[in-house]
Write an enzyme that holds these catalytic residues in place. Structure first.
Site, PDB file in Angstrom:
ATOM      1  N   GLY A   1       0.815  -1.208   0.000  1.00  0.00           N
ATOM      2  CA  GLY A   1       0.000   0.000   0.000  1.00  0.00           C
ATOM      3  C   GLY A   1       0.846   1.254   0.000  1.00  0.00           C
ATOM      4  O   GLY A   1       0.435   2.303   0.502  1.00  0.00           O
TER       5      GLY A   1
ATOM      6  N   ALA B   1       1.730   3.358  -2.271  1.00  0.00           N
ATOM      7  CA  ALA B   1       1.482   4.444  -3.219  1.00  0.00           C
ATOM      8  C   ALA B   1       0.568   5.530  -2.673  1.00  0.00           C
ATOM      9  O   ALA B   1       0.469   6.608  -3.272  1.00  0.00           O
ATOM     10  CB  ALA B   1       0.905   3.885  -4.523  1.00  0.00           C
TER      11      ALA B   1
ATOM     12  N   GLY C   1      -1.908   7.074   1.068  1.00  0.00           N
ATOM     13  CA  GLY C   1      -2.363   6.955   2.445  1.00  0.00           C
ATOM     14  C   GLY C   1      -1.275   6.644   3.453  1.00  0.00           C
ATOM     15  O   GLY C   1      -0.160   7.164   3.393  1.00  0.00           O
TER      16      GLY C   1
ATOM     17  N   ASP D   1       2.290  -2.079  -4.455  1.00  0.00           N
ATOM     18  CA  ASP D   1       0.951  -1.518  -4.660  1.00  0.00           C
ATOM     19  C   ASP D   1       0.475  -1.909  -6.054  1.00  0.00           C
ATOM     20  O   ASP D   1       1.221  -2.532  -6.821  1.00  0.00           O
ATOM     21  CB  ASP D   1       0.966   0.012  -4.514  1.00  0.00           C
ATOM     22  CG  ASP D   1      -0.319   0.534  -3.866  1.00  0.00           C
ATOM     23  OD1 ASP D   1      -1.411   0.101  -4.298  1.00  0.00           O
ATOM     24  OD2 ASP D   1      -0.233   1.363  -2.947  1.00  0.00           O
TER      25      ASP D   1
ATOM     26  N   ASP E   1      -1.516  -7.246  -7.574  1.00  0.00           N
ATOM     27  CA  ASP E   1      -2.882  -7.204  -7.069  1.00  0.00           C
ATOM     28  C   ASP E   1      -3.000  -8.172  -5.893  1.00  0.00           C
ATOM     29  O   ASP E   1      -3.033  -9.388  -6.079  1.00  0.00           O
ATOM     30  CB  ASP E   1      -3.852  -7.598  -8.184  1.00  0.00           C
ATOM     31  CG  ASP E   1      -5.307  -7.511  -7.761  1.00  0.00           C
ATOM     32  OD1 ASP E   1      -5.574  -7.206  -6.575  1.00  0.00           O
ATOM     33  OD2 ASP E   1      -6.184  -7.762  -8.605  1.00  0.00           O
ATOM     34  N   LEU E   2      -3.088  -7.641  -4.688  1.00  0.00           N
ATOM     35  CA  LEU E   2      -3.115  -8.483  -3.492  1.00  0.00           C
ATOM     36  C   LEU E   2      -4.482  -9.087  -3.221  1.00  0.00           C
ATOM     37  O   LEU E   2      -4.645  -9.817  -2.243  1.00  0.00           O
ATOM     38  CB  LEU E   2      -2.650  -7.677  -2.274  1.00  0.00           C
ATOM     39  CG  LEU E   2      -1.241  -7.088  -2.365  1.00  0.00           C
ATOM     40  CD1 LEU E   2      -0.870  -6.407  -1.055  1.00  0.00           C
ATOM     41  CD2 LEU E   2      -0.220  -8.155  -2.733  1.00  0.00           C
TER      42      LEU E   2
ATOM     43  N   GLY F   1      -4.992  -1.892   1.910  1.00  0.00           N
ATOM     44  CA  GLY F   1      -6.345  -2.248   2.305  1.00  0.00           C
ATOM     45  C   GLY F   1      -7.356  -1.475   1.487  1.00  0.00           C
ATOM     46  O   GLY F   1      -7.026  -0.453   0.878  1.00  0.00           O
TER      47      GLY F   1
ATOM     48  N   TYR G   1     -16.138  -4.905   5.850  1.00  0.00           N
ATOM     49  CA  TYR G   1     -14.919  -4.230   6.318  1.00  0.00           C
ATOM     50  C   TYR G   1     -14.618  -4.581   7.778  1.00  0.00           C
ATOM     51  O   TYR G   1     -13.504  -5.045   8.081  1.00  0.00           O
ATOM     52  CB  TYR G   1     -15.041  -2.722   6.129  1.00  0.00           C
ATOM     53  CG  TYR G   1     -13.751  -1.984   6.424  1.00  0.00           C
ATOM     54  CD1 TYR G   1     -12.711  -1.977   5.505  1.00  0.00           C
ATOM     55  CD2 TYR G   1     -13.568  -1.299   7.629  1.00  0.00           C
ATOM     56  CE1 TYR G   1     -11.522  -1.304   5.765  1.00  0.00           C
ATOM     57  CE2 TYR G   1     -12.393  -0.630   7.906  1.00  0.00           C
ATOM     58  CZ  TYR G   1     -11.371  -0.639   6.975  1.00  0.00           C
ATOM     59  OH  TYR G   1     -10.193   0.013   7.248  1.00  0.00           O
TER      60      TYR G   1
ATOM     61  N   LYS H   1     -11.305  -6.850   9.180  1.00  0.00           N
ATOM     62  CA  LYS H   1     -10.360  -6.321  10.158  1.00  0.00           C
ATOM     63  C   LYS H   1     -10.422  -7.083  11.488  1.00  0.00           C
ATOM     64  O   LYS H   1      -9.405  -7.243  12.165  1.00  0.00           O
ATOM     65  CB  LYS H   1     -10.636  -4.833  10.381  1.00  0.00           C
ATOM     66  CG  LYS H   1     -10.332  -3.960   9.172  1.00  0.00           C
ATOM     67  CD  LYS H   1      -8.853  -3.999   8.789  1.00  0.00           C
ATOM     68  CE  LYS H   1      -8.527  -2.987   7.723  1.00  0.00           C
ATOM     69  NZ  LYS H   1      -7.069  -2.918   7.405  1.00  0.00           N
TER      70      LYS H   1
END
Length: 258
Positions: free
Chosen positions: A9, A11, A13, A33, A42-43, A72, A152, A156
């Site tokens: 992630g 790239a 945030g 990313d 692509d995760l 995420g 979501y 988590k």
């Protein structure tokens, strides 16, 4: 001494803020990313995770000092589960052997305050069982019956439970690898931006995640906590979910949960 740290992630945030901070401190960051990263993968898919692991290992020559899983997504779609749970656990487990080869390895992930919210127990169980096809099917059913909002917090919650169990296992603590997570409240990132554009949704969000201390957080605030979790100084924390949430978790759960 320069460390090699993989950050998913990277790239945007929190992941981007962390990558910038680590590089400024002299560490070598291998960013992962969908695009604009050292490793583009692509995760949300098993093949994408395998590509990411293989590519990171190649760039790191098989040894990593740290791994931070920040990637995420939010929303009411199936990838919320495949990225937030299977993407994170797949990367952490796939890169664990490279961590075990380092002198002082560290690992961390991004959990969420949403784990305090209602979730789908069947989706959580499928995740913890490692049954991705069933988790995907259940997630699809939740979307169809209008309960996609549960995905979501389900992803988590499953991640937090997985992490607490794995962190103290022979493969992690037994190999000298601290594994922990941060659980942010509302963070000002591109992922959360749509919530701020709708005044009604913003009020709902504020009720669900009350943040009495300083309000919404910038991504750098969460990145700073992650940076400490994967620092050499963190030698004895294992399986901890550190809430960086402006007091939301303490407000919602009250003083009896500690």
């Amino acid at each position: 001494m320069t460390r090699k740290i993989a950050v998913t992630g990277s790239a945007s945030g929190i992941g981007r803020a962390l990558a910038v901070s680590l590089r400024a401190g002299g560490d070598e960051v291998i960013g992962v990313d969908l695009k604009d990263a050292d490793v583009c993968a692509d995760l949300s898919t098993p093949d994408g995770r395998a590509l990411a692991v293989e590519s990171v290992l190649d760039r790191a020559d098989g040894v990593l000092d740290g791994v931070v899983a920040c990637a995420g997504v939010s929303g009411v779609t199936v990838p919320t589960v495949t990225v937030n749970f299977f993407g994170v656990t797949g990367i952490l487990e796939g890169l664990r052997p490279a961590l075990a080869r380092a002198e002082r390895p560290r690992a961390a992930a991004v959990a969420s305050i949403s784990a305090t919210q209602p979730a789908d127990p069947e989706v959580i169980r499928a995740c913890l069982d490692g049954d991705e096809p069933r988790a995907v099917a259940l997630a699809g059913e939740a979307v169809e019956r209008g309960e996609g909002r549960l995905l979501y917090p389900s992803s988590k919650t499953a991640l937090a439970r997985w992490l607490r169990a794995r962190a103290v296992s022979p493969d992690w603590a037994g190999c000298g690898i601290p594994l922990n997570a941060v659980a942010p409240g509302v963070v000002l990132t591109p992922m959360s931006a749509p919530l701020f554009e709708d005044e009604t949704m913003r009020k709902v969000m504020d009720r669900a995640v009350p943040m009495p201390l300083n309000g919404y957080a910038e991504p750098e605030v969460v990145a700073d906590a992650l940076r400490w979790l994967v620092s050499p100084e963190n030698s004895h924390m294992a399986g901890q979910i550190v809430f960086v949430d402006g007091g939301a978790e303490a407000t919602l759960r009250g003083p009896d949960a500690y």
